[in-house]
Enzyme design. Structure first.
Site, PDB file in Angstrom:
ATOM      1  CD  GLU A 251      -4.702  -2.356  -4.768  1.00 35.60           C
ATOM      2  OE1 GLU A 251      -4.336  -3.547  -4.859  1.00 35.60           O
ATOM      3  OE2 GLU A 251      -5.802  -1.939  -5.160  1.00 35.60           O
ATOM      4  CD  GLU A 322       2.300  -4.812 -10.352  1.00 36.48           C
ATOM      5  OE1 GLU A 322       1.134  -5.243 -10.266  1.00 36.48           O
ATOM      6  OE2 GLU A 322       3.298  -5.528 -10.174  1.00 36.48           O
TER       7      GLU A 322
END
Length: 830
Positions: A251, A322
């Protein structure tokens, strides 16, 4: 006395009956675990069905993201700041404060453990059965259906739908009636109740050749804007043992690595994403057009979503960036609230992967994955046939929107897909009935798009799982085999109060027919009685509990319906708190609600439903979309507010006291019959307690508690003597009109000068609309006239002047409720 005035006084006199009814029957999405509410020392009842039927008209800003059970914590990261946001309800009364305000999200992820095992998304919707109101085909006496007769538009129907979604009874029923085939009124009612609920008349669905499903709903609130959400049916529950947290990682990488999404910044669009057990959702809220988009921004939004979900670049630099962000999130999520929520989930779902697949993942695994590992999970789950696109907003041309969807997504994944055997319907086994197939326009005839619709004789190797989430539950059903689990205890030094949660877990009952809706209504009426009872019984005493909450709700993210009794108390009072709560639950289960309670709560629910139906054009696009997405997951029929109101009215006409008590009692058996061989076994009993408590005169002392002591406290509540609830008569008029006339002649109420400095008896402010006056007994009065409210205002002034009102209302709070009820009724009348 005027009818509005009488009704206002009657409602106020019942010690907050009306307010209790409204909040209980259609509770707002309150916080998942609040102990500081205005009713913190009262019995809370939150009966929720996760947005069944249709969305509310509450004004909303940005979506609040689903947390565990739809009401717990979801983490939103916005420009480096981490703040917890609670979920809100669709079906509450103007829950403006509960919604997040719109914000520009440049680097934002809503994900991570959506974890709150205690409260679930409400939501019993407001809806009703218009079909019951078709007197020509429904053979009940006319007197039973005189409430409303509103006309409801028929839903459009696609080529695969079994019949039109009309709110009139199916033709077969009227034919049988004409032929005299019904033996009794009961058989006619049962035949009607088994009919299907209507479809939402404006909701359109379709499916591309590559399997991507789409839903489109025109909605004008807010104007010139739309919501586009792409739901990928893959979440943390699909992770293997060495992939815990990888869905959340994808995601992050896919969403924040999208160049096309970045190009939308500056257009007025806002975007976000979140990961849950059962799905990952990417969503964009955007204007319908900008100067640079040649009048239509939708294709650019769709292109960005396509890149995010199906064409991400797993660059090593982005993955490392991330990875650091997620590890930072993990540390910031490590709060005591999060730990408690995880404990509740682990015990509630101890038999399946839901207990150990929290979306945030495991730190040691997050640190290890390389691009190849992440890419393999994406290839396994991210394909068009495993996704659904939702578009809700200011859309005028459905055909054009479908063409744009096909143009952007039509070729995605086609080269890699191979067809073979037959497929289930476009929405899978659990949701094929939700909405009609695509039709041209909002109310025209359905047109099958043969060139672009999936060939129903073929299916792709990659398919969405028929059951989401793919887990097996141990149900809490009467007579089910298994051993009673001892209560679990979670002790932590950061906890200050005692709380205990008793869980019961059953399969979701999809709401597809009038009878399904009727059962939901009866449960709601039954459970709503708890709030009023405890409030009146303990309001003047010092109750042993801080709060008691009974929650009954569906959870699409967990694939079950959970009933939860939550009790919070000061540590020193925990045993008495459990005993009292269990005793009251047992009293309701054994004796049921009274006829008066049934009437009051049913009337309040219908009035609330009527208000919602009247505000059908004020429901925001994001509220509509959230509601449809949740209904899709649960398998509930989607209706709009007017359809829902008519359906609820029709169902309400068939409800009986005996059936309400029978249906409601089954919900409470796991507590009221605890320990009996035939009773459903609780799915879990979890106590969260402090490690130390402060005792006056002794200082800090270790808090000791055992599973046996908890069980003994429950049994004490079961052994306490109980008596049925006395019937409470609520008069329609508290003072007869003749009495008012006599008082008027005796007291001769009149207005005097507003102040000693002037002879003016009436001051009106044009800007605010407020009028100032003073009664002869010196009481100043400020009021604002709403059309027909002038007469009612004079009634109220008269009552204040004669002091008669003091004999009706016990305190100032009840007086204010009376006034507020009066204003509300006057507005309705006007």
């Amino acid at each position: 006395m005027s009818q509005p005035m009488a009704m206002a006084m009657a409602m106020a006199s019942s010690a907050t009956t009306s307010t209790a009814c409204a909040s209980l029957l259609f509770p707002p999405h309150t916080n998942s675990r609040t102990t500081n509410s205005p009713y913190s020392t009262r019995f809370h009842v939150r009966f929720r069905n996760n947005r069944l039927f249709f969305p509310s008209s509450s004004p909303s800003g940005r979506r609040t993201h689903k947390a565990i059970h739809g009401g717990g914590f979801g983490l939103r990261r916005n420009k480096g700041d981490v703040t917890w946001k609670r979920s809100t309800s669709f079906f509450g009364e103007l829950a403006t404060k509960s919604f997040l305000l719109p914000q520009q999200h440049t680097r934002s992820c809503t994900s991570c453990c959506r974890a709150s095992a205690t409260k679930r998304r409400t939501s019993f919707p407001r809806f009703v059965l218009g079909a019951f109101l078709d007197k020509s085909s429904f053979g009940l006496s006319k007197s039973r259906f005189q409430r409303r007769s509103a006309q409801i538009p028929h839903a459009t129907v696609g080529p695969d739908e079994p019949h039109a979604a009309s709110t009139a009874w199916p033709d077969g029923i009227s034919e049988k009636q004409d032929l005299g085939l019904f033996d009794s009124e009961r058989e006619r009612i049962e035949e009607c109740l088994n009919s299907e609920l209507p479809y939402h008349p404006k909701l359109h669905r379709g499916q591309l050749k590559n399997g991507l499903r789409y839903l489109i709903l025109p909605n004008k609130v807010p104007p010139n804007r739309f919501e586009a959400h792409l739901e990928v049916h893959a979440g943390s529950i699909d992770e293997e043992d060495d992939e815990q947290g990888i869905a959340h990682m994808i995601e992050h990488v896919a969403f924040l690595g999208s160049k096309k999404r970045e190009k939308l910044l500056g257009t007025g669009a806002r975007s976000n994403a979140y990961t849950d057990f059962h799905h990952t959702v990417f969503h964009i809220h955007a204007p319908t057009s900008t100067k640079d988009s040649d009048g239509d921004l939708l294709p650019f939004v769709l292109d960005a979503l396509n890149e995010i979900a199906f064409q991400p670049k797993f660059l090593a630099s982005r993955i490392e960036k991330e990875r650091r962000a997620i590890l930072s999130e993990l540390q910031m999520m490590n709060t005591i609230e999060y730990r408690v929520d995880c404990q509740l989930l682990q015990h509630l779902h101890s038999e399946n992967k839901l207990s150990k697949r929290f979306p945030i993942g495991l730190e040691e695994q997050i640190k290890k994955w390389d691009a190849d590992k992440i890419r393999k999970f994406h290839e396994r789950w991210y394909f068009p046939a495993n996704a659904t696109l939702y578009i809700v907003g200011d859309i005028d041309n459905i055909t054009k929107t479908v063409y744009q969807i096909e143009a952007v997504f039509g070729q995605t994944g086609v080269d890699n897909e191979k067809s073979s055997v037959t497929t289930p319907s476009a929405f899978g086994a659990v949701a094929s009935f939700l909405v009609p197939k695509l039709s041209v326009g909002l109310g025209g005839n359905s047109v099958e798009r043969s060139a672009n619709t999936i060939d129903q004789s073929k299916v792709f190797n990659k398919e969405r799982q028929a059951v989401r989430p793919p887990v097996k539950h141990n149900w809490s059903l009467p007579g089910s085999s298994g051993d009673l689990k001892p209560p679990q205890i979670f002790q932590h030094e950061l906890l200050q109060n005692f709380s205990i949660n008793m869980f019961c877990k059953i399969p979701v009952n999809r709401v597809q027919t009038f009878n399904d809706l009727r059962n939901v209504l009866m449960k709601r009426i039954f459970l709503s009685a708890l709030h009023f009872r405890i409030n009146t019984r303990y309001k003047s005493s010092n109750p042993p509990f801080t709060s008691v909450e009974l929650d009954h709700s569906d959870s699409g993210r967990e694939g079950c319906t959970v009933t939860t009794l939550t009790i919070t108390a000061e540590p020193k009072n925990w045993q008495n708190a459990i005993t009292v709560a269990v005793q009251e639950v047992r009293r309701l289960k054994e004796f049921g609600v009274t006829q008066g309670e049934l009437t009051r709560y049913l009337d309040a629910l219908l009035k609330d439903s009527e208000h919602l139906a009247a505000m059908i054009d004020n429901v925001s696009s994001v509220d509509n979309l959230d509601f449809i997405m949740e209904s899709d997951a649960l398998g509930h029929r989607v209706m709009d507010q007017r359809q829902g109101h008519e359906c609820l009215l029709a169902v309400a006409e068939t409800v009986t006291l005996e059936e309400v008590n029978s249906v409601g009692a089954k919900v409470l058996e796991f507590i009221a019959d605890f320990g009996k061989p035939t009773a459903p076994l609780p799915a879990a009993i979890v106590a969260c307690v402090p490690t130390k408590v402060h005792i006056e005169g002794a200082g800090e002392t270790e808090f000791k508690i055992s599973p046996t002591e908890i069980t003994d406290a429950m049994k004490a509540g079961l052994d306490q003597p109980i008596m049925p609830e006395p019937e409470l008569e609520v008069p329609k008029e508290l003072v007869q009109p003749s009495q008012l006339e006599d008082l008027k002649k005796e007291r001769k109420p009149a207005f005097i000068s507003v102040s000693s400095e002037t002879d003016v008896t009436k001051l009106h402010d044009e800007e605010t609309g407020i009028t100032q006056r003073r009664l002869a007994n010196g009481i100043p009065v400020n009021y604002k006239v709403y059309c027909a409210s002038l007469l009612c205002s004079y009634y109220l002034l008269f009552l204040l002047h004669t002091n008669v009102i003091n004999a009706w209302v016990p305190n100032a709070m009840t007086l204010w409720r009376c006034i507020l009820n009066l204003v509300r009724l006057v507005r309705e009348e006007s």
